[in-house]
Design an enzyme around this catalytic site. Structure first.
Site, PDB file in Angstrom:
ATOM      1  N   GLU A   1      22.826  34.959  -9.161  1.00 20.55           N
ATOM      2  CA  GLU A   1      21.693  34.127  -8.736  1.00 20.55           C
ATOM      3  C   GLU A   1      20.938  34.784  -7.578  1.00 20.55           C
ATOM      4  O   GLU A   1      19.707  34.767  -7.516  1.00 20.55           O
ATOM      5  CB  GLU A   1      22.200  32.729  -8.347  1.00 20.55           C
ATOM      6  CG  GLU A   1      22.727  31.981  -9.572  1.00 20.55           C
ATOM      7  CD  GLU A   1      23.462  30.701  -9.232  1.00 20.55           C
ATOM      8  OE1 GLU A   1      24.398  30.752  -8.404  1.00 20.55           O
ATOM      9  OE2 GLU A   1      23.109  29.651  -9.783  1.00 20.55           O
TER      10      GLU A   1
ATOM     11  N   ALA B   1      29.811  32.657  -5.292  1.00 19.44           N
ATOM     12  CA  ALA B   1      30.102  31.810  -4.138  1.00 19.44           C
ATOM     13  C   ALA B   1      31.578  31.975  -3.818  1.00 19.44           C
ATOM     14  O   ALA B   1      32.361  32.416  -4.665  1.00 19.44           O
ATOM     15  CB  ALA B   1      29.802  30.354  -4.490  1.00 19.44           C
TER      16      ALA B   1
ATOM     17  N   GLU C   1      30.586  30.662 -14.107  1.00 17.28           N
ATOM     18  CA  GLU C   1      30.984  29.386 -13.497  1.00 17.28           C
ATOM     19  C   GLU C   1      31.711  28.465 -14.468  1.00 17.28           C
ATOM     20  O   GLU C   1      32.622  27.735 -14.092  1.00 17.28           O
ATOM     21  CB  GLU C   1      29.755  28.655 -12.942  1.00 17.28           C
ATOM     22  CG  GLU C   1      29.156  29.280 -11.686  1.00 17.28           C
ATOM     23  CD  GLU C   1      28.123  30.351 -11.979  1.00 17.28           C
ATOM     24  OE1 GLU C   1      28.080  30.861 -13.115  1.00 17.28           O
ATOM     25  OE2 GLU C   1      27.342  30.683 -11.057  1.00 17.28           O
TER      26      GLU C   1
ATOM     27  N   GLY D   1      27.043  33.100  -8.085  1.00 19.11           N
ATOM     28  CA  GLY D   1      26.059  33.120  -7.006  1.00 19.11           C
ATOM     29  C   GLY D   1      25.530  34.528  -6.747  1.00 19.11           C
ATOM     30  O   GLY D   1      24.407  34.694  -6.255  1.00 19.11           O
TER      31      GLY D   1
HETATM   32  C1  3H9 Z   1      29.658  30.356  -8.083  1.00 18.33           C
HETATM   33  O1  3H9 Z   1      29.282  31.450  -7.757  1.00 18.33           O
HETATM   34  C2  3H9 Z   1      28.793  29.144  -8.065  1.00 18.33           C
HETATM   35  C3  3H9 Z   1      27.388  29.510  -7.803  1.00 18.33           C
HETATM   36  O2  3H9 Z   1      26.584  29.084  -8.867  1.00 18.33           O
HETATM   37  C4  3H9 Z   1      26.901  29.010  -6.494  1.00 18.33           C
HETATM   38  C5  3H9 Z   1      26.891  27.530  -6.319  1.00 18.33           C
HETATM   39  C6  3H9 Z   1      26.244  27.023  -5.033  1.00 18.33           C
HETATM   40  N1  3H9 Z   1      35.612  33.587  -4.189  1.00 18.33           N
HETATM   41  O3  3H9 Z   1      40.263  38.883  -9.489  1.00 18.33           O
HETATM   42  P1  3H9 Z   1      40.757  39.845  -8.463  1.00 18.33           P
HETATM   43  C7  3H9 Z   1      39.452  36.939  -4.709  1.00 18.33           C
HETATM   44  S1  3H9 Z   1      31.261  30.117  -8.606  1.00 18.33           S
HETATM   45  C8  3H9 Z   1      36.722  33.730  -3.469  1.00 18.33           C
HETATM   46  O4  3H9 Z   1      42.225  40.015  -8.338  1.00 18.33           O
HETATM   47  P2  3H9 Z   1      39.548  42.026  -9.896  1.00 18.33           P
HETATM   48  C9  3H9 Z   1      40.642  36.746  -5.611  1.00 18.33           C
HETATM   49  O5  3H9 Z   1      41.188  35.457  -5.452  1.00 18.33           O
HETATM   50  C10 3H9 Z   1      31.967  31.731  -8.554  1.00 18.33           C
HETATM   51  N2  3H9 Z   1      37.668  34.661  -3.743  1.00 18.33           N
HETATM   52  O6  3H9 Z   1      40.070  41.285  -8.597  1.00 18.33           O
HETATM   53  C11 3H9 Z   1      41.571  37.847  -5.145  1.00 18.33           C
HETATM   54  O7  3H9 Z   1      42.185  37.404  -3.954  1.00 18.33           O
HETATM   55  P3  3H9 Z   1      43.681  37.848  -3.602  1.00 18.33           P
HETATM   56  C12 3H9 Z   1      31.523  32.545  -9.717  1.00 18.33           C
HETATM   57  C13 3H9 Z   1      37.461  35.447  -4.782  1.00 18.33           C
HETATM   58  O8  3H9 Z   1      39.007  43.311  -9.431  1.00 18.33           O
HETATM   59  C14 3H9 Z   1      40.601  38.970  -4.778  1.00 18.33           C
HETATM   60  O9  3H9 Z   1      39.341  38.346  -4.574  1.00 18.33           O
HETATM   61  N3  3H9 Z   1      32.191  33.783  -9.718  1.00 18.33           N
HETATM   62  C15 3H9 Z   1      36.326  35.337  -5.590  1.00 18.33           C
HETATM   63  O10 3H9 Z   1      40.578  41.984 -10.965  1.00 18.33           O
HETATM   64  C16 3H9 Z   1      40.459  40.026  -5.854  1.00 18.33           C
HETATM   65  O11 3H9 Z   1      40.142  39.371  -7.082  1.00 18.33           O
HETATM   66  C17 3H9 Z   1      33.331  33.967 -10.401  1.00 18.33           C
HETATM   67  O12 3H9 Z   1      33.813  33.113 -11.066  1.00 18.33           O
HETATM   68  C18 3H9 Z   1      35.365  34.361  -5.254  1.00 18.33           C
HETATM   69  N4  3H9 Z   1      34.234  34.207  -5.966  1.00 18.33           N
HETATM   70  O13 3H9 Z   1      38.332  41.146 -10.433  1.00 18.33           O
HETATM   71  C19 3H9 Z   1      33.934  35.350 -10.279  1.00 18.33           C
HETATM   72  N5  3H9 Z   1      36.404  36.264  -6.578  1.00 18.33           N
HETATM   73  O14 3H9 Z   1      43.653  39.337  -3.521  1.00 18.33           O
HETATM   74  C20 3H9 Z   1      35.386  35.237  -9.954  1.00 18.33           C
HETATM   75  C21 3H9 Z   1      37.544  36.930  -6.377  1.00 18.33           C
HETATM   76  O15 3H9 Z   1      43.960  37.142  -2.328  1.00 18.33           O
HETATM   77  N6  3H9 Z   1      35.999  36.496  -9.746  1.00 18.33           N
HETATM   78  N7  3H9 Z   1      38.194  36.446  -5.300  1.00 18.33           N
HETATM   79  O16 3H9 Z   1      44.533  37.354  -4.733  1.00 18.33           O
HETATM   80  C22 3H9 Z   1      36.307  37.364 -10.736  1.00 18.33           C
HETATM   81  O17 3H9 Z   1      36.014  37.154 -11.901  1.00 18.33           O
HETATM   82  C23 3H9 Z   1      37.087  38.587 -10.374  1.00 18.33           C
HETATM   83  O18 3H9 Z   1      37.664  38.362  -9.123  1.00 18.33           O
HETATM   84  C24 3H9 Z   1      36.273  39.893 -10.312  1.00 18.33           C
HETATM   85  C25 3H9 Z   1      37.155  41.022  -9.707  1.00 18.33           C
HETATM   86  C26 3H9 Z   1      35.857  40.287 -11.731  1.00 18.33           C
HETATM   87  C27 3H9 Z   1      35.058  39.717  -9.451  1.00 18.33           C
END
Ligand code: 3H9
Length: 707
Positions: A109, A63, A129, A106
């Site tokens: 999911e 999400a 999450e 998400g």
């Molecule tokens: C969820 O899904 C709840 C569900 O159950 C649904 C409920 C209804 N959203 O980390 P990076 C941005 S909760 C918005 O540097 P990497 C990040 O801020 C979510 N933005 O890259 C950054 O922005 P900026 C569960 C996001 O390659 C840019 O993308 N998911 C999101 O080192 C690049 O990110 C997570 O917890 C997001 N979901 O790593 C996953 N994700 O360039 C969270 C990233 O402006 N994300 N951004 O600074 C991660 O773990 C890592 O970002 C990922 C990539 C491994 C994907």
């Protein structure tokens, strides 16, 4: 259809592509786009099956985390994923989800609602999450146990750790690994399954186990959470939600999950962890250093000093694939340093962290030497000798003599001035601080200390290097103790004052560990070695302002040779295994010393202990912010979480103060000022923000700090 989702087709196979860079988060517009594509596919008789794939570098990372604040403030009703996922699952034409990069949160999911999942070998699947203080909120806790079994679902939702595509296949999450081009491989798979009945994950109840086995899984998980994730809501709710999958229908299970999800979403813990997520990414952004600043290549490095820090840093570089020279002044010290490194690697192999072969490869990258002249070709030198200015200057004169032009000359000093160290060279623009935290190969924090003359290229390269080394690099300015240790001084000062005033050593540590600190301040002192601070205090004694109260108990302990764990005694006593126990002898000594000093003893509550120690951190942090030695309050938070064991679910000291409310923090600090004098003078910026009803989080953005 929105711009974020495209629908194309390939001879009877529809292809839905999500294009929401950088990580294809399910931002507003994405679920709607997928839903519209499904409507078109349903109506198009030529389409026999559909592929759902992510454009760019990844499938869907979850999400959109930025949207959560809008839900909690009532501005949005949320992504409404559940109906979309049911719609996918109810499609009569099979939907095959093609995963590369990450299918997280998400995204996972979404993938599980498809009838089949295929993936490239490098793909990862996870429900992270919990790391944001949340649980899966779109039926992840209901579909995952149906695909992977109850035990694995609990483990994944509670730890937040992902599994590889290979493991996902073994678990039943992935149906096929695609070698070669993902899209064409998936289309080929789609042709195989087109026209066959499409299996719905929500109807696959075969892996939901039986009551007796499940009870054991849940009780073991709850017991582990109570031990390892003390005080955290999300892991508990994740277990509850998976449990609901085992004893309720899918629909009722989803309702239970929603309740647990919402409880997490509105919790202070989740808001704090989301703050940490974004702050950790913001830390890399430095206003006056543009993204395109030249990064200097680091192909080889050298370390001066093979003690605990030098050896640890050499391992960090070697682990990241950088060959490193390790220099000591004499053979005996070099041998000792290498022996420690060898035994650290052997321990890692014994504990199964990595293979013997990998350990050998890493060790081979470390070359011992006694001669500075070997440094002539290296791109980076990190000095890690004993903490003393004259010695450091001697080292930097040597480095200036032998190193090639453009080599980065870094110091691992934890307190000394980078500018003064740089003045020993003819190239201060190449000099910078890289302050690692002990043990260097374990702790994530790297304070990067910008000297007056440090060039932008050198700063940018060190920030980039921190990523290569698997660290969080935080840029700080050159003040005494930099950010982390400068704040730690008042924090540990208060811990000692509290003991002088009547609190016991154990009660001070207990109060802060109950707050969530990884360790109490006194146990931390024992671990780091009390003599380190004692030596620094002696070096700086001439700077102390007469008449200002100084803690004295730790110096007295050091005078008795009680340096902490390494001497078997400090604030606590230690057995051979370095297990701590309260030491009645220390209690006696303290009573005697404070009586001689004429300090009045009284009962001290746990809340006074936490307020005094934590607000001392906050007040010093406010000074640092105001003086521009940190770029933003959130950088200070990241330093404290990654270097000082501050609980991430409290968001860091500055965020914690923001959550309490700066007016309340200011009033309490003013009260301490009345009771304990000028050391508690509130930082002007704290006063100003409190009066304006603002937060620290708003400050850096307004000021454009100069660290
Ligand atoms: C969820 O899904 C709840 C569900 O159950 C649904 C409920 C209804 N959203 O980390 P990076 C941005 S909760 C918005 O540097 P990497 C990040 O801020 C979510 N933005 O890259 C950054 O922005 P900026 C569960 C996001 O390659 C840019 O993308 N998911 C999101 O080192 C690049 O990110 C997570 O917890 C997001 N979901 O790593 C996953 N994700 O360039 C969270 C990233 O402006 N994300 N951004 O600074 C991660 O773990 C890592 O970002 C990922 C990539 C491994 C994907």
């Amino acid at each position: 259809m929105t711009d974020l989702v495209q629908l194309t087709s390939d001879k009877g196979i529809a292809v839905i592509t999500i294009n929401n860079p950088p990580v294809n988060a399910l931002s507003p517009g994405v679920p709607e786009g997928i839903s519209e594509a499904l409507d078109q596919i349903a109506q198009d008789e030529s389409v026999k099956a559909a592929v759902l794939i992510g454009g760019g570098r990844t499938f869907v990372a979850g999400a959109d985390i930025k949207e959560f604040g809008k839900i909690t403030s009532g501005k949005s009703r949320g992504p409404g994923l559940l109906p979309l996922l049911l719609k996918i699952e109810d499609s009569t034409k099979p939907v095959i989800v093609a995963v590369h990069g990450t299918a997280f949160g998400g995204g996972m999911e979404l993938a599980m609602a498809g009838h089949y999942r295929v993936a490239v070998l490098t793909a990862q699947f996870g429900q992270p999450e919990v790391k944001l203080g949340l649980i899966p909120g779109a039926a992840g806790t209901q579909r995952l146990p149906r695909l992977a079994g109850v035990a694995k679902a609990v483990e994944m939702c509670v730890s937040g750790n992902p599994v590889s595509a290979e493991e996902a296949q073994k678990l039943g999450i992935v149906d096929r690994i695609i070698e070669g081009d993902l899209l064409s491989g998936t289309i080929a798979f789609a042709r195989e399954v087109a026209g066959k009945p499409a299996p719905k994950t929500r109807e696959r109840n075969g892996k939901l186990g039986n009551a007796a086995e499940n009870a054991l899984i849940f009780s073991a998980a709850r017991e582990a959470v109570a031990r390892k994730q003390r005080g955290l809501l999300a892991p508990v709710n994740a277990i509850n939600a998976v449990e609901a999958a085992t004893n309720l229908s899918f629909e009722e299970g989803c309702k239970a999950e929603q309740k647990f999800f919402m409880e997490c979403l509105f919790s202070e813990q989740s808001k704090s962890l989301i703050h940490v997520f974004f702050s950790e990414r913001e830390v890399a952004k430095i206003p006056d250093i543009p993204r395109q600043t030249k990064i200097l290549p680091i192909h080889s490095a050298a370390i001066v000093g093979a003690g605990t820090m030098g050896g640890g840093i050499a391992m960090v570089l070697a682990n990241a694939g950088i060959p490193v020279l390790l220099k000591e002044a004499d053979q005996a010290a070099l041998d000792r340093g290498l022996a420690t490194i060898q035994s650290n690697y052997a321990n890692s192999v014994k504990r199964g962290r990595f293979s013997q072969q990998l350990a050998e490869e890493r060790l081979k990258r470390i070359t011992p030497t006694l001669a500075y002249d070997d440094f002539s070709g290296v791109d980076l030198v990190i000095e890690a000798v004993f903490e003393g200015m004259s010695l450091k200057k001697e080292v930097f004169q040597e480095l200036d003599r032998v190193c090639k032009p453009g080599a980065i000359l870094a110091s691992n000093t934890s307190t000394l001035s980078i500018d003064e160290i740089a003045s020993a060279t003819s190239r201060p623009e190449s000099v910078i601080g890289t302050h690692f935290f002990s043990p260097a190969n374990v702790m994530r924090l790297l304070e990067i200390v910008r000297g007056k003359a440090s060039s932008k290229e050198v700063v940018a390269t060190c920030m980039q290097l921190s990523k290569t080394l698997g660290k969080v690099g935080v840029l700080v300015g050159n003040c005494r103790g930099f950010v982390g240790n400068r704040m730690f001084g008042p924090y540990r000062r208060e811990a000692q004052f509290l003991i002088e005033e009547g609190a016991s050593v154990e009660s001070v540590d207990q109060a802060l560990s109950d707050f969530g600190m990884a360790m109490g301040p006194l146990a931390t002192g024992d671990l780091a070695g009390l003599d380190v601070g004692w030596r620094i205090r002696k070096e700086y004694r001439h700077l102390e302002v007469p008449g200002i109260r100084q803690p004295f108990l730790e110096d007295r302990l050091c005078e008795l040779g009680r340096y902490g764990q390494k001497t078997g005694a400090g604030w606590y006593k230690y057995d051979d295994q370095r297990r701590a126990a309260a030491d009645p002898a220390v209690g006696e000594l303290i009573r005697k010393w404070v009586e001689e000093a004429g300090i009045l003893q009284r009962q001290i509550s746990a809340s006074e202990i936490t307020d005094r120690c934590l607000y001392a951190l906050v007040n010093e942090g406010a000074h640092i912010l105001e003086e521009g030695y940190a770029l933003r309050a959130s950088d200070i938070d990241i330093i404290y979480i990654n270097g000082y064991g501050f609980p991430a679910h409290r968001g860091g000291p500055m965020w914690y103060a923001d959550t309490i409310g700066l007016k309340q923090v200011y009033d309490r600090i003013s009260e301490f000022q009345r009771q304990h004098g000028e050391i508690w003078q509130p930082a002007p910026v704290l006063k100003q923000l409190a009066e304006q009803g603002k937060m620290f989080a708003e400050f850096g953005r307004e000021q454009g700090a100069t660290a």
